[in-house]
Scaffold this active site. Structure first.
Site, PDB file in Angstrom:
ATOM      1  N   SER A 228     -10.758  41.030  18.261  1.00  0.00           N
ATOM      2  CA  SER A 228     -12.083  40.719  17.701  1.00  0.00           C
ATOM      3  C   SER A 228     -12.839  40.022  18.925  1.00  0.00           C
ATOM      4  O   SER A 228     -12.273  39.410  19.698  1.00  0.00           O
ATOM      5  CB  SER A 228     -12.286  40.054  16.747  1.00  0.00           C
ATOM      6  OG  SER A 228     -13.506  39.455  16.444  1.00  0.00           O
TER       7      SER A 228
ATOM      8  N   TYR B  93      -9.224  32.822  11.660  1.00  0.00           N
ATOM      9  CA  TYR B  93      -9.527  34.242  11.991  1.00  0.00           C
ATOM     10  C   TYR B  93      -9.553  34.252  13.760  1.00  0.00           C
ATOM     11  O   TYR B  93      -8.940  34.886  14.223  1.00  0.00           O
ATOM     12  CB  TYR B  93     -10.942  34.596  11.473  1.00  0.00           C
ATOM     13  CG  TYR B  93     -11.357  35.845  12.238  1.00  0.00           C
ATOM     14  CD1 TYR B  93     -10.776  36.987  11.569  1.00  0.00           C
ATOM     15  CD2 TYR B  93     -12.233  36.079  12.950  1.00  0.00           C
ATOM     16  CE1 TYR B  93     -11.221  38.311  11.951  1.00  0.00           C
ATOM     17  CE2 TYR B  93     -12.646  37.272  13.626  1.00  0.00           C
ATOM     18  CZ  TYR B  93     -12.122  38.402  12.669  1.00  0.00           C
ATOM     19  OH  TYR B  93     -12.455  39.586  13.250  1.00  0.00           O
TER      20      TYR B  93
END
Length: 245
Positions: free
Chosen positions: A134, A147
């Site tokens: 990401s 995350y």
């Protein structure tokens, strides 16, 4: 026929990838904790199969890959791993259990899926591994430490596996930016004013919008073709220019 396993293929980016690979003629396995993946496989057609599995468990990645290999007589050409957990909360509120859950789904599951798939991928004439990272590995946001840490770890994992599985298997990662799916809902709910935050964020993306799952599926498809034979250990950012400015 190319045999592809899409872990995290029931919705969002994973579903778009499963659809693209099936449409070009692949045999596709869809793995997900979300049982709606069964309907996705049925919609795709007879070359698709669904396997229900939980990547947060110790045996989930292993069992899922082994179950699919049993269906394909041990053949596997493409392994894609995309499951992730996005949790947002103030630093003081994080628990060990919450941190470990994010790490198990976002990072540990990818490693053990690759471990189990190694033999089949090496036996393929065009073994491919694509692990989803990401732009969260490149930029930080308050409230989402697990995350960001796990997605940064994915880039390191890809580099290590690219070296270990060479020269027979390529290993790469894709780093999507803001893709407009329900996956991001925890981030918006963490904001004081979600609408204002969304407008501000989108105005800072040179492309002028958040991405769609199909915007990411194309690069994954490319990485599984002969045109990408000499590409390994790399991270591909798909973000409409978000990290470039």
């Amino acid at each position: 026929m190319t045999v592809s396993l899409v872990i995290g293929g029931a919705s969002g980016i994973g579903r778009a990838i499963a659809t693209v690979l099936y449409s070009r003629g692949d045999r596709v396995g869809i793995v997900d904790i979300d049982t709606s993946g069964a309907a996705v496989a049925k919609e795709l057609g007879e070359r698709a199969a669904f396997i229900h599995a939980d990547m947060s468990t110790t045996n989930g990645p292993r069992d899922a890959v082994e179950e699919f290999l049993a269906l394909t007589d041990g053949k596997l050409d493409v392994l894609y791993y995309g499951p992730a957990v996005l949790e947002s909360r103030p630093l003081a509120e994080w628990t060990v259990e919450q941190w470990d859950h994010s790490m198990s789904v976002n990072l540990r599951g990818a490693f053990f899926a690759c471990q189990v798939a190694e033999k089949a991928l090496r036996a393929s004439s065009s073994g491919r591994v694509i692990l989803m990272s990401s732009t969260g590995a490149l930029r930080g946001h308050a409230g989402m430490p697990a995350y960001h840490a796990s997605k940064s770890g994915m880039i390191g994992l890809v580099r290590a596996l690219a070296d270990e599985l060479a020269p027979t298997v390529t290993v790469n990662t894709v780093c999507p930016g803001w893709i407009d799916t329900p996956f991001n809902d925890p981030y918006w709910s963490f904001q004081a004013d979600a609408d204002t935050s969304r407008e501000r964020l989108e105005s800072g993306i040179p492309a002028g919008r958040q991405g769609h799952p199909s915007d990411v599926a194309g690069i994954v498809e490319f990485l599984t073709t002969p045109a990408a034979n000499y590409i390994t250990g790399q991270s591909f950012v798909v973000d409409g220019g978000y990290t470039a400015v």
